[in-house]
Design a protein around this motif. Structure first.
Motif, PDB file in Angstrom:
ATOM      1  N   ALA A  72       3.171  -2.150  -6.283  1.00  0.00           N
ATOM      2  CA  ALA A  72       2.813  -2.031  -4.867  1.00  0.00           C
ATOM      3  C   ALA A  72       3.684  -3.006  -4.086  1.00  0.00           C
ATOM      4  O   ALA A  72       3.857  -4.156  -4.497  1.00  0.00           O
ATOM      5  N   LEU A  73       4.266  -2.531  -2.993  1.00  0.00           N
ATOM      6  CA  LEU A  73       5.126  -3.374  -2.171  1.00  0.00           C
ATOM      7  C   LEU A  73       4.529  -3.534  -0.781  1.00  0.00           C
ATOM      8  O   LEU A  73       3.764  -2.676  -0.324  1.00  0.00           O
ATOM      9  N   PRO A  78      -0.470  -2.687  10.326  1.00  0.00           N
ATOM     10  CA  PRO A  78      -0.339  -2.059  11.644  1.00  0.00           C
ATOM     11  C   PRO A  78      -1.347  -2.547  12.681  1.00  0.00           C
ATOM     12  O   PRO A  78      -1.148  -2.348  13.881  1.00  0.00           O
ATOM     13  N   VAL A  79      -2.424  -3.206  12.236  1.00  0.00           N
ATOM     14  CA  VAL A  79      -3.482  -3.619  13.153  1.00  0.00           C
ATOM     15  C   VAL A  79      -3.607  -5.142  13.228  1.00  0.00           C
ATOM     16  O   VAL A  79      -3.821  -5.705  14.299  1.00  0.00           O
ATOM     17  N   ARG A  80      -3.452  -5.807  12.096  1.00  0.00           N
ATOM     18  CA  ARG A  80      -3.588  -7.271  12.046  1.00  0.00           C
ATOM     19  C   ARG A  80      -2.202  -7.898  12.058  1.00  0.00           C
ATOM     20  O   ARG A  80      -1.526  -7.919  11.032  1.00  0.00           O
ATOM     21  N   PRO A  81      -1.759  -8.417  13.195  1.00  0.00           N
ATOM     22  CA  PRO A  81      -0.417  -9.004  13.273  1.00  0.00           C
ATOM     23  C   PRO A  81      -0.231 -10.128  12.254  1.00  0.00           C
ATOM     24  O   PRO A  81      -1.152 -10.896  11.974  1.00  0.00           O
ATOM     25  N   ASN A  82       0.973 -10.189  11.699  1.00  0.00           N
ATOM     26  CA  ASN A  82       1.367 -11.237  10.746  1.00  0.00           C
ATOM     27  C   ASN A  82       0.611 -11.179   9.417  1.00  0.00           C
ATOM     28  O   ASN A  82       0.502 -12.191   8.724  1.00  0.00           O
ATOM     29  N   HIS A  83       0.074 -10.011   9.086  1.00  0.00           N
ATOM     30  CA  HIS A  83      -0.584  -9.791   7.803  1.00  0.00           C
ATOM     31  C   HIS A  83       0.158  -8.679   7.057  1.00  0.00           C
ATOM     32  O   HIS A  83       0.886  -7.886   7.664  1.00  0.00           O
ATOM     33  N   LEU A  84      -0.063  -8.626   5.762  1.00  0.00           N
ATOM     34  CA  LEU A  84       0.579  -7.628   4.913  1.00  0.00           C
ATOM     35  C   LEU A  84      -0.457  -6.718   4.264  1.00  0.00           C
ATOM     36  O   LEU A  84      -1.566  -7.144   3.961  1.00  0.00           O
ATOM     37  N   LEU A  85      -0.058  -5.464   4.049  1.00  0.00           N
ATOM     38  CA  LEU A  85      -0.783  -4.537   3.193  1.00  0.00           C
ATOM     39  C   LEU A  85       0.143  -4.216   2.028  1.00  0.00           C
ATOM     40  O   LEU A  85       1.368  -4.249   2.181  1.00  0.00           O
ATOM     41  N   PHE A  86      -0.418  -3.869   0.869  1.00  0.00           N
ATOM     42  CA  PHE A  86       0.408  -3.481  -0.270  1.00  0.00           C
ATOM     43  C   PHE A  86       0.171  -2.012  -0.584  1.00  0.00           C
ATOM     44  O   PHE A  86      -0.975  -1.567  -0.685  1.00  0.00           O
ATOM     45  N   LEU A  87       1.266  -1.270  -0.701  1.00  0.00           N
ATOM     46  CA  LEU A  87       1.202   0.167  -0.943  1.00  0.00           C
ATOM     47  C   LEU A  87       1.791   0.511  -2.299  1.00  0.00           C
ATOM     48  O   LEU A  87       2.836  -0.032  -2.686  1.00  0.00           O
ATOM     49  N   ASP A 111      -2.158   5.346  -0.136  1.00  0.00           N
ATOM     50  CA  ASP A 111      -1.319   4.533  -1.016  1.00  0.00           C
ATOM     51  C   ASP A 111      -1.672   3.046  -0.992  1.00  0.00           C
ATOM     52  O   ASP A 111      -1.101   2.258  -1.752  1.00  0.00           O
ATOM     53  N   ILE A 112      -2.604   2.650  -0.122  1.00  0.00           N
ATOM     54  CA  ILE A 112      -2.966   1.223  -0.031  1.00  0.00           C
ATOM     55  C   ILE A 112      -3.629   0.774  -1.326  1.00  0.00           C
ATOM     56  O   ILE A 112      -4.556   1.420  -1.821  1.00  0.00           O
TER      57      ILE A 112
END
Length: 195
Positions: A72-73, A78-87, A111-112
């Motif tokens: 997962a990269l 898209p909603v929480r600025p300066n945060h990451l999601l892994f897909l 894919d999250i």
């Protein structure tokens, strides 16, 4: 040196490595990584797409996928600025550059892969010290990502920094919000700061 001066110095050292030195280093890091007991069985691994003379991850990521691990990269949340999601990524993943020019998988909710389902998270860094303190690029993305783990809410997650040998320093200035890493892998060795 303050953090900015140290970051500039370490980035210059990293940039001075030749492409062949970077690729050789990445293969040595992969060898150390593959020897971890956690990778004996297929698991979910968060990784990243290397940019700007970071330790190359392209071959490392392919090797992990070839061994049956789910990779997962990160994408910018898209909603929480300066945060990451892994897909989750695969051979069919569609990529696009984010606002920083870093390739990321096109966001699809299906894919999250939540951090709670990752066993290992490979973390980029600019520098690290002998206590596992990490110096990043200054955006705080990984400190925010690792905050829940640092607070003890993700006990099964194992963060591991990836670095060149030249990125290790004796002592890093660090702030209260900085999250130290339990382990860092360089071409020379696996650094374990858990004890």
């Amino acid at each position: 040196m303050n953090r900015q001066q140290l970051r500039k110095s370490l980035l210059a050292q990293r940039q001075a490595l030749s492409p062949q030195q970077r690729e050789d280093a990445a293969l040595q890091v992969l060898t150390h990584l593959q020897q971890l007991p956690e990778l004996e069985h297929a698991c979910n691994i968060g990784s990243y797409h290397s940019v700007r003379a970071e330790l190359p991850t392209a071959q490392l990521n392919k090797a992990l996928q070839a061994q049956g691990h789910q990779l997962a990269l990160p994408v910018l949340h898209p909603v929480r600025p300066n945060h990451l999601l892994f897909l989750r990524v695969s051979e069919t993943t569609v990529w696009r550059p984010n606002i920083y020019g870093i390739p990321e998988p096109v966001l699809a909710c299906t894919d999250i892969l939540p951090l709670a389902q990752l066993q290992i998270l490979l973390v980029p860094l600019v520098g690290f010290d002998l206590e596992g303190n990490r110096l990043g690029m200054g955006g705080g993305f990984y400190d925010r990502t690792l905050a829940a783990w640092h607070a003890g809410r993700l006990p099964h997650l194992q963060p591991i920094g990836l670095a060149f040998d030249c990125q290790q320093v004796e002592v890093l200035p660090h702030a209260a919000w900085d999250v130290p890493l339990p382990r860092v892998i360089t071409p020379a060795k696996l650094w374990d700061f858990r004890n």
